[in-house]
Design an enzyme around this catalytic site. Structure first.
Site, PDB file in Angstrom:
ATOM      1  N   GLY A  25      -2.939   4.605  -3.398  1.00 41.53           N
ATOM      2  CA  GLY A  25      -2.438   3.984  -4.642  1.00 41.53           C
ATOM      3  C   GLY A  25      -1.478   2.704  -4.042  1.00 41.53           C
ATOM      4  N   LEU A  42       0.848  -0.997  -0.004  1.00 40.65           N
ATOM      5  CA  LEU A  42      -0.129  -0.152   0.137  1.00 40.65           C
ATOM      6  C   LEU A  42       0.753   1.192  -0.010  1.00 40.65           C
ATOM      7  CD1 LEU A  42      -2.890   1.036   0.373  1.00 40.65           C
ATOM      8  CD2 LEU A  42      -2.434   1.056   2.980  1.00 40.65           C
ATOM      9  N   LYS A  43       0.476   2.248  -0.807  1.00 37.05           N
ATOM     10  CA  LYS A  43       1.376   3.389  -0.756  1.00 37.05           C
ATOM     11  C   LYS A  43       0.589   4.340   0.551  1.00 37.05           C
ATOM     12  CE  LYS A  43       3.225   7.308  -3.448  1.00 37.05           C
ATOM     13  NZ  LYS A  43       2.929   8.197  -2.241  1.00 37.05           N
ATOM     14  N   LEU A  44       1.458   4.590   1.282  1.00 34.51           N
ATOM     15  CA  LEU A  44       0.965   5.426   2.464  1.00 34.51           C
ATOM     16  C   LEU A  44       1.153   6.744   2.230  1.00 34.51           C
ATOM     17  CD1 LEU A  44       2.661   2.853   4.872  1.00 34.51           C
ATOM     18  CD2 LEU A  44       0.229   3.122   4.656  1.00 34.51           C
TER      19      LEU A  44
END
Length: 274
Positions: free
Chosen positions: A160, A24-26
């Site tokens: 994203g 997961l893009k944090l």
């Protein structure tokens, strides 16, 4: 010890490849953490020391000579990362937002440089020694399944995903196609209703006339069209701004809506004829 972090290259679309790990893009602030002689230092990607801003991380139980890479976030009521809340916590010592340090890599361990090991090996190291609690989280990953994961992220309205080659080594201060980010952009049609005179910026409005924020990203060819057309619709001017009738229309992409309802980081895509 400051190590300039490895950066992400943009990818226009997600893909499924078992040689890549999907994360997961944090939506937070990139931080590296270094522990030496019992003292912890936190660095932003621009080498600013911010240890005193996040004192709950200074007692982390990891060996001396260890450097971690991760993202510090604040979550909202749904458990989603909230960048605005993160910035409130970052900018104010009086903020009571609870943070999480989401760790996804280790660069040094017990004073030994491990950046030449493969990413999957470094992930396995983290699983063995990283303590986890309310403030420290080990970032989860999948082998492959990037496209499926990205579709799930879109359904959840998250920022994203990140796709990283499992065999990749860590290259500080470099941007590599071994590490890719795929952003879940939103799209909307807006009116261009003003110009900032000094630093480039365009006021945007939604179709109902409500303000949509300021756009600073526009290709040179589109700026050329804007500057050739805006005088036809100028209605008022101040020292710093020129205001326009809502006649020029375009499509933009953006990350998400802010709490005030503005577009976050809007970028111009193309013109729309009225």
């Amino acid at each position: 010890m400051y190590i300039s972090p490895m950066l992400l290259q943009k990818s226009s679309e997600a893909f499924s490849d078992d040689t890549y790990l999907s994360e997961l893009k944090l939506d937070g602030i990139r931080l590296t953490l270094y522990k030496s002689n019992g003292e912890v230092k936190l660095y932003t990607r621009h080498k600013n020391i911010v240890s005193n801003k996040f004192k709950e991380l200074l007692t982390i139980d990891i060996p001396n000579g260890t450097v971690l890479d991760g993202e510090i976030i604040v979550t909202d009521s749904r458990g989603h990362p909230c960048f605005e809340s993160m910035m409130e916590r970052f900018q104010s010592n009086h903020s009571n937002h609870k943070i999480q340090y989401c760790v996804f890599d280790v660069l040094f361990y017990k004073n030994k440089n491990v950046m030449s090991r493969t990413l999957i090996e470094r992930k396995m190291m983290l699983e063995e020694f990283l303590p986890q609690n309310d403030q420290i989280v080990l970032v989860k990953y999948l082998a492959g399944h990037g496209l499926e994961y990205f579709n799930l992220v879109k359904e959840q309205g998250l920022e994203g995903i990140v796709l990283k080659k499992a065999s990749s080594i860590y290259r500080p201060k470099s941007r590599s196609y071994n590490w890719l980010k795929v952003i879940n952009y939103q799209h909307d049609e807006v009116y261009l209703t003003g110009l900032r005179k000094n630093n480039f910026g365009v006021f945007l409005s939604f179709n109902d006339g409500s303000p949509a924020g300021i756009m600073e990203f526009m290709k040179p060819e589109d700026r050329k069209i804007l500057y050739s057309e805006y005088k036809k619709y100028a209605i008022r001017e101040t020292k710093d701004f020129i205001f326009l009738e809502p006649r020029l229309k375009g499509k933009v992409k953006y990350r998400n809506l802010t709490r005030k309802g503005y577009l976050r980081i809007p970028s111009f895509e193309h013109w729309i004829k009225n």
